[in-house]
Design an enzyme around this catalytic site. Sequence first.
Site, short mmCIF file in Angstrom:
data_model
loop_
_atom_site.label_atom_id
_atom_site.label_comp_id
_atom_site.label_asym_id
_atom_site.label_seq_id
_atom_site.Cartn_x
_atom_site.Cartn_y
_atom_site.Cartn_z
N ASP A 60 0.86 -1.20 0.00
CA ASP A 60 0.00 0.00 0.00
C ASP A 60 0.89 1.24 0.00
OD1 ASP A 60 -1.92 1.92 0.29
OD2 ASP A 60 -2.66 1.22 2.23
N PHE A 61 1.52 1.51 -1.15
CA PHE A 61 2.43 2.65 -1.24
C PHE A 61 1.76 3.87 -1.85
CE2 PHE A 61 6.20 -0.56 -1.44
CZ PHE A 61 6.04 -0.79 -0.09
N LYS A 62 0.49 3.73 -2.20
CA LYS A 62 -0.28 4.86 -2.77
C LYS A 62 0.60 5.68 -3.72
CE LYS A 62 -3.42 5.08 1.13
NZ LYS A 62 -2.64 4.23 2.09
N ASP A 65 3.26 9.51 -8.48
CA ASP A 65 4.34 10.33 -9.04
C ASP A 65 4.24 10.37 -10.56
OD1 ASP A 65 6.89 11.75 -9.16
OD2 ASP A 65 7.30 10.86 -7.20
N PRO A 169 -11.13 -0.44 2.88
CA PRO A 169 -10.63 -0.17 4.23
C PRO A 169 -11.61 0.71 5.00
CG PRO A 169 -9.53 1.25 2.63
CD PRO A 169 -10.61 0.52 1.89
N GLY A 172 -14.04 -1.22 11.43
CA GLY A 172 -13.49 -1.29 12.79
C GLY A 172 -13.11 0.08 13.30
N ALA A 178 -18.15 -4.76 8.98
CA ALA A 178 -17.67 -5.77 8.02
C ALA A 178 -18.78 -6.24 7.08
CB ALA A 178 -17.09 -6.95 8.79
N GLY A 192 -7.04 -3.11 9.96
CA GLY A 192 -5.76 -2.97 10.65
C GLY A 192 -5.89 -3.04 12.15
O1 NUP Z 1 -8.93 5.12 1.83
C1 NUP Z 1 -8.11 4.44 2.44
N1 NUP Z 1 -8.25 4.26 3.77
C2 NUP Z 1 -7.37 3.50 4.53
O2 NUP Z 1 -7.56 3.39 5.74
C3 NUP Z 1 -7.04 3.80 1.80
C4 NUP Z 1 -6.14 3.02 2.53
N2 NUP Z 1 -5.16 2.40 1.89
N3 NUP Z 1 -6.31 2.89 3.90
C5 NUP Z 1 -5.35 2.05 4.66
O3 NUP Z 1 -6.06 0.95 5.22
C6 NUP Z 1 -4.69 2.76 5.83
O4 NUP Z 1 -3.50 3.40 5.42
C7 NUP Z 1 -4.41 1.59 6.76
O5 NUP Z 1 -3.22 0.91 6.34
C8 NUP Z 1 -5.58 0.67 6.54
C9 NUP Z 1 -6.72 0.83 7.54
O6 NUP Z 1 -6.29 0.57 8.83
P1 NUP Z 1 -7.27 0.62 10.11
O7 NUP Z 1 -8.00 1.92 10.08
O8 NUP Z 1 -8.20 -0.57 10.01
O9 NUP Z 1 -6.33 0.51 11.27
#
Ligand code: NUP
Length: 214
Positions: A60-62, A65, A169, A172, A178, A192
Amino acid sequence: MVPDSRLIIALDVTDREEALQISRKIGGLVDAIKVNYPLILSCGLGIVPEIKKYANVIADFKVADIPNTNRLICEETFKAGADAIICQGFVGNDSVKACVDVAAQFGKEVYVVTEMSHPGAIDFIQKHAMDLVDVAIKNGASGIIAPATRPERLSEIKRRSKDLKILSPGVGAQGGDARTTLDAGADFIIVGRSIYNAKDPYQAAIDLIGQLRR
Ligand code: NUP
Protein backbone atom coordinates in the site's frame (compact mmCIF):
# COMPACT_ATOMS: atom_id res chain seq x y z
CA MET A 1 -6.36 -12.34 -5.71
CA VAL A 2 -9.22 -14.79 -5.34
CA PRO A 3 -11.68 -14.19 -2.48
CA ASP A 4 -11.80 -16.82 0.23
CA SER A 5 -11.90 -15.33 3.72
CA ARG A 6 -12.39 -11.89 2.09
CA LEU A 7 -10.27 -10.43 4.85
CA ILE A 8 -7.03 -8.50 4.29
CA ILE A 9 -5.04 -7.41 7.33
CA ALA A 10 -3.40 -3.97 7.29
CA LEU A 11 -0.16 -4.70 9.12
CA ASP A 12 0.65 -1.17 10.29
CA VAL A 13 2.88 -2.16 13.17
CA THR A 14 6.46 -0.91 13.12
CA ASP A 15 8.20 -3.65 15.07
CA ARG A 16 9.68 -6.38 12.89
CA GLU A 17 9.16 -9.23 15.37
CA GLU A 18 5.58 -8.21 16.05
CA ALA A 19 4.90 -8.00 12.30
CA LEU A 20 6.30 -11.47 11.70
CA GLN A 21 4.58 -12.95 14.72
CA ILE A 22 1.16 -11.64 13.59
CA SER A 23 1.85 -12.77 10.01
CA ARG A 24 2.75 -16.25 11.23
CA LYS A 25 -0.39 -16.47 13.35
CA ILE A 26 -2.98 -15.18 10.91
CA GLY A 27 -1.36 -15.49 7.47
CA GLY A 28 -3.24 -18.74 6.89
CA LEU A 29 -6.58 -17.11 7.69
CA VAL A 30 -6.51 -13.99 5.54
CA ASP A 31 -6.50 -13.49 1.75
CA ALA A 32 -3.56 -11.08 1.96
CA ILE A 33 -1.37 -9.05 4.27
CA LYS A 34 -1.20 -5.37 3.35
CA VAL A 35 2.00 -3.51 4.22
CA ASN A 36 2.26 0.26 4.32
CA TYR A 37 4.90 2.91 4.99
CA PRO A 38 4.96 2.53 8.80
CA LEU A 39 6.27 -1.05 8.52
CA ILE A 40 8.43 -0.58 5.41
CA LEU A 41 10.09 2.62 6.66
CA SER A 42 10.87 0.88 9.91
CA CYS A 43 12.00 -2.51 8.57
CA GLY A 44 12.82 -2.00 4.88
CA LEU A 45 11.44 -3.72 1.79
CA GLY A 46 13.32 -6.85 2.86
CA ILE A 47 10.43 -7.69 5.17
CA VAL A 48 8.18 -8.35 2.15
CA PRO A 49 9.66 -11.77 1.26
CA GLU A 50 9.58 -12.72 4.94
CA ILE A 51 5.87 -11.91 5.20
CA LYS A 52 5.22 -13.64 1.88
CA LYS A 53 6.02 -16.95 3.55
CA TYR A 54 2.65 -16.63 5.28
CA ALA A 55 0.31 -14.87 2.79
CA ASN A 56 0.11 -12.78 -0.37
CA VAL A 57 1.47 -9.27 0.15
CA ILE A 58 -0.15 -6.04 -1.01
CA ALA A 59 2.13 -2.99 -0.98
CA ASP A 60 0.00 0.00 0.00
CA PHE A 61 2.43 2.65 -1.24
CA LYS A 62 -0.28 4.86 -2.77
CA VAL A 63 2.15 5.52 -5.58
CA ALA A 64 1.55 9.07 -6.84
CA ASP A 65 4.34 10.33 -9.04
CA ILE A 66 5.29 10.92 -12.66
CA PRO A 67 5.19 7.80 -14.85
CA ASN A 68 8.94 7.15 -14.77
CA THR A 69 9.15 7.35 -10.98
CA ASN A 70 6.02 5.20 -10.64
CA ARG A 71 7.68 2.66 -12.89
CA LEU A 72 10.82 2.56 -10.74
CA ILE A 73 8.80 2.26 -7.51
CA CYS A 74 6.72 -0.60 -8.93
CA GLU A 75 9.79 -2.45 -10.22
CA GLU A 76 11.45 -2.35 -6.79
CA THR A 77 8.24 -3.40 -5.06
CA PHE A 78 7.58 -6.38 -7.34
CA LYS A 79 11.24 -7.39 -7.32
CA ALA A 80 10.92 -7.59 -3.52
CA GLY A 81 8.09 -10.08 -4.00
CA ALA A 82 4.88 -8.08 -3.49
CA ASP A 83 1.84 -9.55 -5.24
CA ALA A 84 0.06 -6.24 -5.72
CA ILE A 85 0.62 -2.51 -5.34
CA ILE A 86 -1.78 0.31 -4.56
CA CYS A 87 -1.44 3.55 -6.53
CA GLN A 88 -3.26 6.88 -6.57
CA GLY A 89 -5.43 7.67 -9.57
CA PHE A 90 -5.47 11.45 -9.22
CA VAL A 91 -2.01 11.75 -10.78
CA GLY A 92 -3.61 10.77 -14.09
CA ASN A 93 -3.86 8.07 -16.73
CA ASP A 94 -0.19 8.02 -17.73
CA SER A 95 1.02 7.52 -14.15
CA VAL A 96 -1.48 4.72 -13.49
CA LYS A 97 -0.64 3.09 -16.82
CA ALA A 98 3.05 3.05 -15.84
CA CYS A 99 2.15 0.98 -12.75
CA VAL A 100 -0.10 -1.38 -14.70
CA ASP A 101 2.58 -1.91 -17.36
CA VAL A 102 5.18 -2.93 -14.77
CA ALA A 103 2.66 -5.16 -12.97
CA ALA A 104 1.93 -6.93 -16.26
CA GLN A 105 5.64 -7.62 -16.78
CA PHE A 106 5.82 -9.25 -13.36
CA GLY A 107 2.39 -10.94 -13.55
CA LYS A 108 1.19 -8.86 -10.58
CA GLU A 109 -1.76 -6.59 -9.75
CA VAL A 110 -2.47 -2.88 -9.37
CA TYR A 111 -5.25 -1.37 -7.25
CA VAL A 112 -6.21 2.28 -7.71
CA VAL A 113 -7.41 4.45 -4.81
CA THR A 114 -10.76 6.11 -5.55
CA GLU A 115 -12.54 7.75 -2.63
CA MET A 116 -10.58 7.36 0.61
CA SER A 117 -12.17 6.29 3.87
CA HIS A 118 -11.23 9.18 6.16
CA PRO A 119 -13.36 12.33 6.69
CA GLY A 120 -10.91 14.50 4.73
CA ALA A 121 -11.70 12.53 1.57
CA ILE A 122 -14.83 14.67 1.30
CA ASP A 123 -12.72 17.85 0.89
CA PHE A 124 -11.29 17.01 -2.55
CA ILE A 125 -11.19 13.37 -3.60
CA GLN A 126 -14.89 12.52 -3.30
CA LYS A 127 -15.82 14.90 -6.10
CA HIS A 128 -13.64 12.92 -8.50
CA ALA A 129 -14.22 9.38 -7.21
CA MET A 130 -16.14 8.24 -10.30
CA ASP A 131 -13.47 9.67 -12.62
CA LEU A 132 -10.89 7.72 -10.62
CA VAL A 133 -12.89 4.52 -11.12
CA ASP A 134 -12.83 5.26 -14.85
CA VAL A 135 -9.05 5.74 -14.73
CA ALA A 136 -8.70 2.29 -13.13
CA ILE A 137 -10.92 0.66 -15.79
CA LYS A 138 -9.31 2.47 -18.72
CA ASN A 139 -5.78 1.51 -17.73
CA GLY A 140 -6.44 -2.14 -16.94
CA ALA A 141 -6.05 -2.11 -13.16
CA SER A 142 -7.16 -5.24 -11.29
CA GLY A 143 -9.26 -3.31 -8.83
CA ILE A 144 -9.88 -0.26 -6.72
CA ILE A 145 -9.86 0.91 -3.11
CA ALA A 146 -13.19 2.31 -1.90
CA PRO A 147 -14.47 3.33 1.56
CA ALA A 148 -16.10 1.01 4.11
CA THR A 149 -16.96 4.15 6.08
CA ARG A 150 -19.57 5.28 3.50
CA PRO A 151 -21.52 2.19 2.35
CA GLU A 152 -23.85 4.26 0.14
CA ARG A 153 -20.86 5.73 -1.70
CA LEU A 154 -19.30 2.27 -1.91
CA SER A 155 -22.47 1.01 -3.65
CA GLU A 156 -22.34 3.87 -6.16
CA ILE A 157 -18.67 3.18 -6.83
CA LYS A 158 -19.46 -0.53 -7.22
CA ARG A 159 -22.09 0.26 -9.90
CA ARG A 160 -19.54 2.29 -11.82
CA SER A 161 -16.65 -0.15 -11.44
CA LYS A 162 -18.11 -3.10 -13.38
CA ASP A 163 -15.83 -6.14 -12.93
CA LEU A 164 -13.07 -4.48 -10.92
CA LYS A 165 -12.32 -6.03 -7.57
CA ILE A 166 -13.07 -3.73 -4.64
CA LEU A 167 -10.86 -3.65 -1.55
CA SER A 168 -12.46 -1.69 1.23
CA PRO A 169 -10.63 -0.17 4.23
CA GLY A 170 -12.32 1.55 7.16
CA VAL A 171 -13.91 -1.38 9.02
CA GLY A 172 -13.49 -1.29 12.79
CA ALA A 173 -11.33 1.57 14.06
CA GLN A 174 -12.66 3.99 11.41
CA GLY A 175 -16.28 3.04 12.11
CA GLY A 176 -17.20 0.76 9.19
CA ASP A 177 -18.99 -2.58 9.63
CA ALA A 178 -17.67 -5.77 8.02
CA ARG A 179 -20.95 -7.31 6.80
CA THR A 180 -22.43 -3.98 5.65
CA THR A 181 -19.29 -3.36 3.60
CA LEU A 182 -19.61 -6.66 1.74
CA ASP A 183 -23.33 -6.08 1.19
CA ALA A 184 -22.51 -2.65 -0.27
CA GLY A 185 -20.30 -4.29 -2.90
CA ALA A 186 -16.79 -4.89 -1.53
CA ASP A 187 -14.97 -8.09 -2.48
CA PHE A 188 -12.51 -7.79 0.39
CA ILE A 189 -12.34 -5.76 3.59
CA ILE A 190 -9.06 -4.32 4.83
CA VAL A 191 -8.72 -4.23 8.63
CA GLY A 192 -5.76 -2.97 10.65
CA ARG A 193 -6.07 -1.77 14.23
CA SER A 194 -9.09 -3.92 15.15
CA ILE A 195 -6.92 -6.95 14.51
CA TYR A 196 -3.32 -6.05 15.38
CA ASN A 197 -4.31 -4.08 18.53
CA ALA A 198 -6.66 -6.82 19.74
CA LYS A 199 -5.59 -8.89 22.76
CA ASP A 200 -5.79 -11.94 20.49
CA PRO A 201 -5.30 -10.96 16.80
CA TYR A 202 -6.02 -14.56 15.69
CA GLN A 203 -9.41 -14.55 17.42
CA ALA A 204 -10.19 -11.04 16.14
CA ALA A 205 -9.55 -12.25 12.58
CA ILE A 206 -11.70 -15.35 13.15
CA ASP A 207 -14.54 -13.18 14.49
CA LEU A 208 -14.39 -10.89 11.45
CA ILE A 209 -14.36 -13.81 9.03
CA GLY A 210 -17.41 -15.18 10.86
CA GLN A 211 -19.22 -11.88 10.24
CA LEU A 212 -18.24 -11.96 6.57
CA ARG A 213 -19.61 -15.49 6.12
CA ARG A 214 -22.98 -14.78 7.77
O1 NUP B 1 -8.93 5.12 1.83
C1 NUP B 1 -8.11 4.44 2.44
N1 NUP B 1 -8.25 4.26 3.77
C2 NUP B 1 -7.37 3.50 4.53
O2 NUP B 1 -7.56 3.39 5.74
C3 NUP B 1 -7.04 3.80 1.80
C4 NUP B 1 -6.14 3.02 2.53
N2 NUP B 1 -5.16 2.40 1.89
N3 NUP B 1 -6.31 2.89 3.90
C5 NUP B 1 -5.35 2.05 4.66
O3 NUP B 1 -6.06 0.95 5.22
C6 NUP B 1 -4.69 2.76 5.83
O4 NUP B 1 -3.50 3.40 5.42
C7 NUP B 1 -4.41 1.59 6.76
O5 NUP B 1 -3.22 0.91 6.34
C8 NUP B 1 -5.58 0.67 6.54
C9 NUP B 1 -6.72 0.83 7.54
O6 NUP B 1 -6.29 0.57 8.83
P1 NUP B 1 -7.27 0.62 10.11
O7 NUP B 1 -8.00 1.92 10.08
O8 NUP B 1 -8.20 -0.57 10.01
O9 NUP B 1 -6.33 0.51 11.27
